[in-house]
Design a protein around this motif. Structure first.
Motif, PDB file in Angstrom:
ATOM      1  N   CYS A 179      38.535  41.370  42.665  1.00 29.65           N
ATOM      2  CA  CYS A 179      39.613  40.897  41.486  1.00 29.65           C
ATOM      3  C   CYS A 179      40.472  42.098  41.336  1.00 29.65           C
ATOM      4  CB  CYS A 179      39.233  40.236  40.409  1.00 29.65           C
ATOM      5  SG  CYS A 179      38.676  38.555  40.435  1.00 29.65           S
ATOM      6  N   GLU A 180      39.675  43.286  41.113  1.00 32.46           N
ATOM      7  CA  GLU A 180      40.581  44.666  41.017  1.00 32.46           C
ATOM      8  C   GLU A 180      41.136  45.039  42.226  1.00 32.46           C
ATOM      9  OE1 GLU A 180      37.932  47.394  38.822  1.00 32.46           O
ATOM     10  OE2 GLU A 180      39.048  48.739  39.723  1.00 32.46           O
ATOM     11  N   GLN A 181      40.458  45.021  43.320  1.00 30.33           N
ATOM     12  CA  GLN A 181      41.095  45.541  44.563  1.00 30.33           C
ATOM     13  C   GLN A 181      42.030  44.707  45.312  1.00 30.33           C
ATOM     14  OE1 GLN A 181      40.563  48.532  45.612  1.00 30.33           O
ATOM     15  NE2 GLN A 181      39.015  49.174  43.917  1.00 30.33           N
ATOM     16  N   MET A 182      42.008  43.287  45.293  1.00 28.58           N
ATOM     17  CA  MET A 182      42.792  42.392  46.183  1.00 28.58           C
ATOM     18  C   MET A 182      43.836  41.546  45.412  1.00 28.58           C
ATOM     19  SD  MET A 182      39.944  40.835  48.744  1.00 28.58           S
ATOM     20  CE  MET A 182      40.288  40.983  50.064  1.00 28.58           C
ATOM     21  N   GLN A 183      44.926  41.405  46.052  1.00 32.32           N
ATOM     22  CA  GLN A 183      46.108  40.750  45.731  1.00 32.32           C
ATOM     23  C   GLN A 183      45.748  39.289  45.842  1.00 32.32           C
ATOM     24  OE1 GLN A 183      48.791  42.192  43.872  1.00 32.32           O
ATOM     25  NE2 GLN A 183      47.711  43.982  44.043  1.00 32.32           N
ATOM     26  N   GLY A 184      46.113  38.455  45.173  1.00 33.61           N
ATOM     27  CA  GLY A 184      46.213  37.076  45.451  1.00 33.61           C
ATOM     28  C   GLY A 184      44.951  36.330  45.366  1.00 33.61           C
ATOM     29  N   ASP A 185      44.893  35.127  44.839  1.00 36.83           N
ATOM     30  CA  ASP A 185      43.593  34.277  44.590  1.00 36.83           C
ATOM     31  C   ASP A 185      42.911  34.126  46.003  1.00 36.83           C
ATOM     32  OD1 ASP A 185      44.678  34.425  42.237  1.00 36.83           O
ATOM     33  OD2 ASP A 185      44.280  32.451  41.598  1.00 36.83           O
ATOM     34  N   THR A 186      43.910  33.830  46.967  1.00 32.37           N
ATOM     35  CA  THR A 186      43.171  33.137  48.225  1.00 32.37           C
ATOM     36  C   THR A 186      42.375  34.426  48.743  1.00 32.37           C
ATOM     37  OG1 THR A 186      45.403  32.420  48.423  1.00 32.37           O
ATOM     38  CG2 THR A 186      43.982  32.355  50.415  1.00 32.37           C
TER      39      THR A 186
END
Ligand SMILES: Cc1cc2nc3c(=O)[nH]c(=O)nc-3n(C[C@H](O)[C@H](O)[C@H](O)COP(=O)(O)O)c2cc1C
Length: 323
Positions: A249-256
Motif C-alpha cells: 500500500c505504501e509502495q504501489m499506486q492504485g488498488d489493482t
C-alpha cells in the motif's frame, strides 16, 4: 541450520523481504533477489534499482541474481549492481520457463556444455580480478539426471563461492520429487559449500531433512515460507500478511496493483491458512467440523480473488481471519 530465502520473481521483492525480516528478525542468513536479466546495453530499470538499493534493504543480507549467457552482458550488469555495494552475484542456472530456456538462459544453458564452460570461464575471470564472489543456483540438468555428473565436474573447474542445488530437471519444472541422490552426489564431489533447495514446505519437512543430512549447514527455502511464514503459527502468518499488505500500500499506486500482488501471495498463504484451522475430533482424527471450516475458507478465498478494491479486500480478509 542456516537459512537462505529463495528468490521468487514477482513475489520476494523488497516489500516481501522487509515484511519477512520485520516478522522474523535475524532468521534469514541471506535473501536472494529475483533475477535481473543481464544486458550489455540496457541500464538497470527503476524497478530493479529500487529492489536492490541499500536503503530498501536495511538490515538484510541481499544477494542479487543475474540471468545471463553472455560474458559481456554479465560483466556490464554486475558492474552496475556492484556500484550499490554488493560483492556477491548469484548466477541463475535454474529458471525452467520456456521463454528463458529457448534463449539458452537459466536451466536452458545447462544443455549447452561448451557455451556454459566458456561463459563460466569469462565471468569467473572477471570475478577473480574484481573481488566479486559468484555463486550458482542450478538445476541438475535439462532432460536426464545423468547430466548432473558432467555439470558437477564442470562447476569444479571454477571458484564457485556457493552451489545452490534445486535437484530437479528443467523438464520437471516444480513437479515430482526432488532427486535428493543428485544433491548427495554434489555434497560428496563438490569442493565448495553446497546448499540444498527444494520442497521444504513446513517445519516437519525441515526437521526430516536435518535428520537425513545432519552435516548440512545451510538450506534455501522459498514457497514453504510463503505457505507457512517463519514455519510459525497462525498469528505470525497474519502478521506477515499485514506487513506485506502495508508495504505494498505504501509502495504501489492504485488498488489493482496492490491486490494483484496480494492475491499472488495468498495463493501460497492459503496453504497455511487452511492447515491452521484443522480441528481434531475426540479420537484425534480430523473432525467433520474441519471439512466444513475448510469449505468456508475456500469460499472466502474465492471471494477474495474477486475483490477489486482495497476496501473490499480488507473486509474479505477480516472475515477470513475469523475461521
Ligand atoms: C513464482 C516463482 C518465481 C521464481 N523466481 C525465481 C527467480 O527469480 N530466481 C531463481 O533462481 N529461482 C526462482 N524460482 C525458484 C525458487 O527460487 C526455488 O528454487 C523453487 O521455488 C524451489 O524451492 P522451494 O521448493 O523452497 O520453493 C521461482 C519459483 C517460483 C515458484
Amino acid at each position: 541450520m542456516q537459512i537462505y530465502f529463495a528468490p521468487m520473481e514477482g513475489i520476494t521483492g523488497f516489500v516481501c523481504r522487509n515484511a519477512y525480516e520485520a516478522c522474523f528478525p535475524g532468521s534469514i542468513r541471506k535473501y536472494f533477489a529475483p533475477f535481473i536479466t543481464a544486458s550489455s546495453r540496457k541500464a538497470l530499470s527503476n524497478k530493479e534499482i529500487r529492489d536492490l538499493s541499500p536503503e530498501n534493504n536495511t538490515g538484510i543480507h541481499l544477494v542479487p541474481q543475474l540471468l545471463a549467457n553472455d560474458v559481456d552482458a554479465f560483466v556490464q550488469t554486475a558492474e552496475r549492481i556492484c556500484a550499490y555495494g554488493y560483492d556477491e552475484i548469484n548466477l541463475n542456472l535454474g529458471c525452467p520457463s520456456k521463454t528463458v530456456v529457448t534463449k539458452k538462459k537459466g536451466a536452458g544453458l545447462l544443455a549447452y556444455p561448451k557455451l556454459l564452460e566458456e561463459f563460466l570461464d569469462g565471468i569467473y575471470t572477471y570475478g577473480e580480478k574484481n573481488g566479486i564472489c559468484i555463486s550458482i543456483k542450478t538445476r541438475i540438468g535439462m532432460y536426464e539426471p545423468e547430466e548432473w555428473d558432467r555439470l558437477l565436474a564442470l562447476y569444479e573447474k571454477f571458484p564457485v563461492s556457493e552451489l545452490i542445488v534445486h535437484p530437479r530437471l528443467q523438464t520437471e519444472y516444480y513437479e515430482g520429487k526432488p532427486h535428493t541422490e543428485c544433491f548427495e552426489r554434489a555434497l560428496s564431489k563438490s569442493c565448495c559449500p553446497v546448499i540444498y533447495n527444494g520442497d521444504l514446505f513446513d517445519k516437519n519437512a525441515l526437521t526430516q531433512f536435518a535428520a537425513d543430512f545432519p552435516q548440512q549447514e545451510t538450506v534455501m527455502i522459498g514457497r514453504g515460507f510463503l505457505m507457512h511464514p517463519g514455519f510459525s503459527d497462525r498469528q505470525m502468518l497474519w502478521r506477515f500478511h499485514d506487513a506485506v499488505y502495508a508495504g505494498y500500500c505504501e509502495q504501489m499506486q492504485g488498488d489493482t496493483n496492490v491486490l494483484f500482488k496480494m492475491k499472488e501471495l495468498l495463493s501460497y498463504l492459503q496453504v497455511g491458512i487452511r492447515e491452521n484451522c484443522v480441528r481434531e475430533d475426540e479420537a484425534g482424527g480430523l473432525s467433520g467440523e474441519t471439512d466444513q471450516v475448510d469449505r468456508q475458507i475456500a469460499k472466502q478465498l474465492k471471494e477474495i480473488r474477486k475483490c477489486k478494491t482495497k476496501r473490499e479486500y480488507e473486509r474479505a480478509i477480516r472475515m477470513l481471519r475469523q475461521f
